[in-house]
Structure formats: structure tokens, C-alpha cells
Enzyme design. Structure first.
Site, PDB file in Angstrom:
ATOM      1  CE1 TYR A 151      -4.046   2.028   0.425  1.00 32.48           C
ATOM      2  CE2 TYR A 151      -2.964   3.093   2.031  1.00 32.48           C
ATOM      3  CZ  TYR A 151      -3.999   3.022   1.266  1.00 32.48           C
ATOM      4  OH  TYR A 151      -4.890   4.027   1.283  1.00 32.48           O
ATOM      5  CE  LYS A 155      -3.841   4.781  -1.772  1.00 36.24           C
ATOM      6  NZ  LYS A 155      -4.815   5.123  -3.174  1.00 36.24           N
TER       7      LYS A 155
END
Length: 257
Positions: A151, A155
Site C-alpha cells: 500500500y 501510494k
């Protein structure tokens, strides 16, 4: 509310959470909204004459050109705004425990799909003389201490892609910004995630960071989807025309630590 009358806005993750809030507010501002989500949209959206949608799995390896084609079929050959909101979580796995399928899904939905959608939308915006793209990242895009490696990497990558697009197309009246929410109540990003499978050792190292933000709920100031949505729609509005390449936290100051 926002100067979006008759503008065509593509919104991913439109059926719930931040995407649903953004779709609802955009429609109330007179926009034509084309929603994209793996889930079916609620009746509050489908009852609106200026709303159309496509159920689509952004983790698939197929091209996203059919999204733009479907939008043009619904509203004509114009796209004024793109909100890349859809996202998936990981299991807070570190690089030493990371499962291939977690990495591949996070990168596919959180990074590859937004970049591919920008690729498809940019020629439309070039032909019409401008447009605005807003990507949704996370506090995890500003830190290495709030989520797993998949993640976090996805991002961080989205922030880099945003800056690249903003600079490359700055003279074509195409703006690109990224919003980094903190913890948001009533969102579905953890749907389908088995929290019992989280990397316990990684979570332990991040506990202090999460505790510093978790007290917002106790104090009654937890952010809601509409709080993020308002920032996204402001960045589509012409009143933000001087803002491009910006990385904007919306997190009750969580990004200060």
C-alpha cells in the site's frame, strides 16, 4: 456549491465512501457524473438523470479504454474531470512477509489503474483545451510508518505520477493534484480484508503513529467521506485553477508527525 454545471466528471470508487460522497456533491453542483466501481451503485445515484456508470474491476489486467468509451457513450466526447478514488488496502505486510497477490492487487488498483485512466483521459482533455485530474493517495504516501509495503509503495508511486503529469501538461491547461486523506470513517476500503491476517509485528512498530490519529474518533473530530470529497471537488472547480502538482493532506494534522 461548485462551478461544475454540465461538466463531465469520471469518478472511480463511486459506489461507496469518498467516491459516493464526491459523486453526490458533484451531481448537486450540476455535473454529469460517470461512476466506475466493482460494486453496483446505490439508488441515490442511479435515480439521477445526470449519472451513468460502469461496473468494472480495476484490478484486472485489461485496458481501461472501455471506461472512457462508455463515458463518451453516455455524455458525449468530453471529460472535464477525473477523480481517481478507488483503492484497496494491504495486510500491513512488510517486505519480508509480503504475499505476491497482495502486492499485485495493491499496485494494480492503487497505481496502475489510475495511471492508465490518466493516459486515456489526457487526449480527451487535450482536444477540448483543458481539464482537471485529482488522485487520492493517503497518509501512507507521506510516510513509511502507517501501512504495509504494498500500500505504501502504491501510494508513493501515485504521488510521483501526479507530479509528473502536472508538470508535463501544465501548458495545456490540464491540472493534476493528489489528496492524501488520513483515517476516514464510514469508508469501505477495508472491505474484504481479513484483519486477523495482518502482520502483527509490523502493526506493533506502527502503534504509536496510529494511536496519535486514533484519538480523533474519541474527540469527535474523525473525518468523514464528505470532508475529503469537498477538497476533491474544489480541485475540479475553476476557482482552484492555480493549483497543480500539489500534494494536499486532509487528515487533521496527522501528516505533521
Amino acid at each position: 456549491m461548485y462551478n461544475l454545471k454540465n461538466q463531465v466528471i469520471v469518478i472511480t470508487g463511486s459506489s461507496s465512501g469518498i467516491g459516493l460522497a464526491a459523486s453526490t456533491i458533484a451531481l448537486s453542483s450540476g455535473a454529469k457524473v460517470f461512476g466506475v466501481d466493482i460494486r453496483p451503485p446505490p439508488s441515490t445515484l442511479t435515480s439521477q438523470s445526470n449519472y451513468a456508470c460502469l461496473q468494472y474491476d480495476l484490478s484486472s489486467s485489461s485496458t481501461v479504454s472501455d471506461i472512457v468509451a462508455a463515458c463518451e457513450g453516455a455524455f458525449g466526447p468530453r471529460i472535464d474531470g477525473l477523480l481517481n478514488i478507488a483503492g484497496v488496502m494491504d495486510l500491513n505486510q512488510s517486505a519480508d512477509t509480503l504475499a505476491d497477490e497482495i502486492w499485485e492487487r495493491c499496485i494494480a488498483v492503487n497505481l496502475t489503474a489510475p495511471v492508465k485512466l490518466m493516459r486515456e483521459v489526457l487526449p480527451v482533455m487535450q482536444r477540448q483545451g483543458g481539464g482537471s485530474i485529482v488522485n487520492v493517495a493517503s497518509k501512507a504516501a507521506l510516510s513509511g510508518a502507517v501501512s504495509g509495503v504494498a500500500y505504501t509503495a502504491s501510494k508513493h508511486g501515485l504521488v510521483g505520477a501526479t507530479k509528473n503529469v502536472a508538470w508535463r501538461f501544465k501548458h495545456e491547461r490540464i491540472r493534476c493534484n493528489v489528496v492524501c486523506p488520513g483515517g476516514v470513517g464510514a469508508t469501505s476500503i477495508r472491505d474484504g480484508v481479513d484483519v486477523t491476517q495482518f502482520d502483527a509485528a509490523a502493526l506493533e512498530t506502527m502503534a504509536l503513529i496510529h494511536q496519535a490519529h486514533g484519538c480523533d474518533r474519541e474527540k469527535g473530530v474523525e473525518l468523514q467521506p464528505q470532508d475529503i470529497a469537498h477538497m476533491l471537488l474544489f480541485l475540479l472547480d475553476e476557482r482552484s485553477r492555480g493549483v497543480s502538482g500539489a500534494v494536499i493532506p486532509v487528515d487533521n494534522a496527522w501528516s505533521t508527525i
